[in-house]
Design a protein around this motif. Sequence first.
Motif, short mmCIF file in Angstrom:
data_model
loop_
_atom_site.label_atom_id
_atom_site.label_comp_id
_atom_site.label_asym_id
_atom_site.label_seq_id
_atom_site.Cartn_x
_atom_site.Cartn_y
_atom_site.Cartn_z
N LEU A 1 20.29 -25.48 -107.08
CA LEU A 1 20.17 -25.07 -108.48
C LEU A 1 21.34 -25.57 -109.34
O LEU A 1 21.30 -25.46 -110.57
CB LEU A 1 20.09 -23.55 -108.58
CG LEU A 1 18.82 -22.89 -108.00
CD1 LEU A 1 18.98 -21.39 -107.94
CD2 LEU A 1 17.59 -23.27 -108.81
N GLY A 2 22.39 -26.05 -108.67
CA GLY A 2 23.56 -26.54 -109.40
C GLY A 2 24.36 -25.42 -110.05
O GLY A 2 24.87 -25.57 -111.16
N SER B 1 12.54 -24.20 -106.60
CA SER B 1 11.26 -24.36 -105.88
C SER B 1 11.37 -23.63 -104.55
O SER B 1 12.47 -23.49 -104.00
CB SER B 1 10.95 -25.84 -105.63
OG SER B 1 11.77 -26.34 -104.60
N MET B 2 10.25 -23.16 -104.06
CA MET B 2 10.23 -22.47 -102.76
C MET B 2 10.08 -23.53 -101.68
O MET B 2 9.07 -23.60 -100.99
CB MET B 2 9.11 -21.44 -102.73
CG MET B 2 9.37 -20.31 -103.68
SD MET B 2 8.16 -18.99 -103.52
CE MET B 2 8.69 -17.89 -104.82
N LEU C 1 18.26 -20.21 -118.51
CA LEU C 1 17.12 -19.80 -117.68
C LEU C 1 16.12 -20.93 -117.52
O LEU C 1 15.60 -21.16 -116.42
CB LEU C 1 16.45 -18.56 -118.29
CG LEU C 1 15.25 -17.99 -117.54
CD1 LEU C 1 15.61 -17.58 -116.13
CD2 LEU C 1 14.67 -16.80 -118.29
N ALA C 2 15.86 -21.65 -118.59
CA ALA C 2 14.89 -22.76 -118.54
C ALA C 2 15.32 -23.81 -117.52
O ALA C 2 14.48 -24.37 -116.79
CB ALA C 2 14.75 -23.39 -119.92
N THR C 3 16.61 -24.06 -117.43
CA THR C 3 17.14 -25.06 -116.47
C THR C 3 16.91 -24.58 -115.04
O THR C 3 16.45 -25.34 -114.18
CB THR C 3 18.66 -25.28 -116.71
OG1 THR C 3 18.85 -25.63 -118.07
CG2 THR C 3 19.22 -26.36 -115.82
N VAL D 1 14.88 -12.64 -111.09
CA VAL D 1 15.92 -13.20 -110.22
C VAL D 1 16.68 -14.29 -110.96
O VAL D 1 17.91 -14.29 -111.04
CB VAL D 1 15.30 -13.78 -108.93
CG1 VAL D 1 16.35 -14.46 -108.06
CG2 VAL D 1 14.57 -12.69 -108.14
N LEU D 2 15.91 -15.23 -111.50
CA LEU D 2 16.52 -16.36 -112.20
C LEU D 2 17.28 -15.89 -113.43
O LEU D 2 18.31 -16.46 -113.79
CB LEU D 2 15.45 -17.40 -112.58
CG LEU D 2 14.71 -18.04 -111.40
CD1 LEU D 2 13.65 -19.02 -111.90
CD2 LEU D 2 15.68 -18.77 -110.46
#
Length: 195
Positions: free
Chosen positions: A65-66, A39-40, A31-33, A19-20
Motif C-alpha cells: 500500500l506504500g 487487493s486481496m 483513502l482513494a489512493t 479499514v482503509l
Amino acid sequence: MLYIFDMGNVIIDIDFKRVLGVWSNFSGTPLATLTERFSMGEVFQKHERGEISDEEFAAELCHELGIALSFEQFSLGWQSVFVGLRPEVIEIFKTLRQQGHRVVVLSNTNRLHLDFWPQNYPEIEANTDAIYLSQNIGMRKPEPGIFQHVLAHEGVSAGEAVFFDDVTENIEAARAVGIESVWVEDNQTVPKYFS
C-alpha cells in the motif's frame, strides 16, 4: 441437516472501507489512493491459510500500500472491518439447533481477527456446534478441499449440507462439491430462506 455459514456479511456485517479509512487517517494517505492500491492478493491469501504471521502480513501489506504504520495502528484498522452482528441470524441458529440440526461456521479468517470477534461477538460461538477457520485448516474458500474437510469432520455427505456465503466464487465451489449453496446478497437472504 448440516448448515454451514460464512461469517462476514452473513453473520456479522463487515465493511472494508472502514479499514482503509483508519489506515488513511494514520498514514495521511488519501483513502482513494489506498482503495486503488488494495487487493486481496497473494499476501492476503497466505495469511488466511496461516502461512505467514500477523506481523509479516502487516509489513507486506503496508509495503504493497506504500504506507508506514505501527503494528498497533495496522491492527486497529484491521479490526474496524466489523460493523455489527446480525441478531436475526443468531435466532435462526438457535431454532435450527433446537430442531436437531448442526450449525457450523466456515470462514476465511486470520489470527488478528481471532483475537477480536470471539470477545466482541460471543453469541456466535455460543450458538454454533463448530467453527472451521481457514487459518487453522491451512486451506481457504473457494478451494474444494476446505469444504471436503468440513464434511469429513461432520461425518455427512455433501447432499446433507447447505452452505451460505456472500461470495459467488465460494458458492460455485461448494456447489461443485455437491453442497446446496445459497448466495447471501443482503441481510434478508438468510431469514427469507428459513421463513
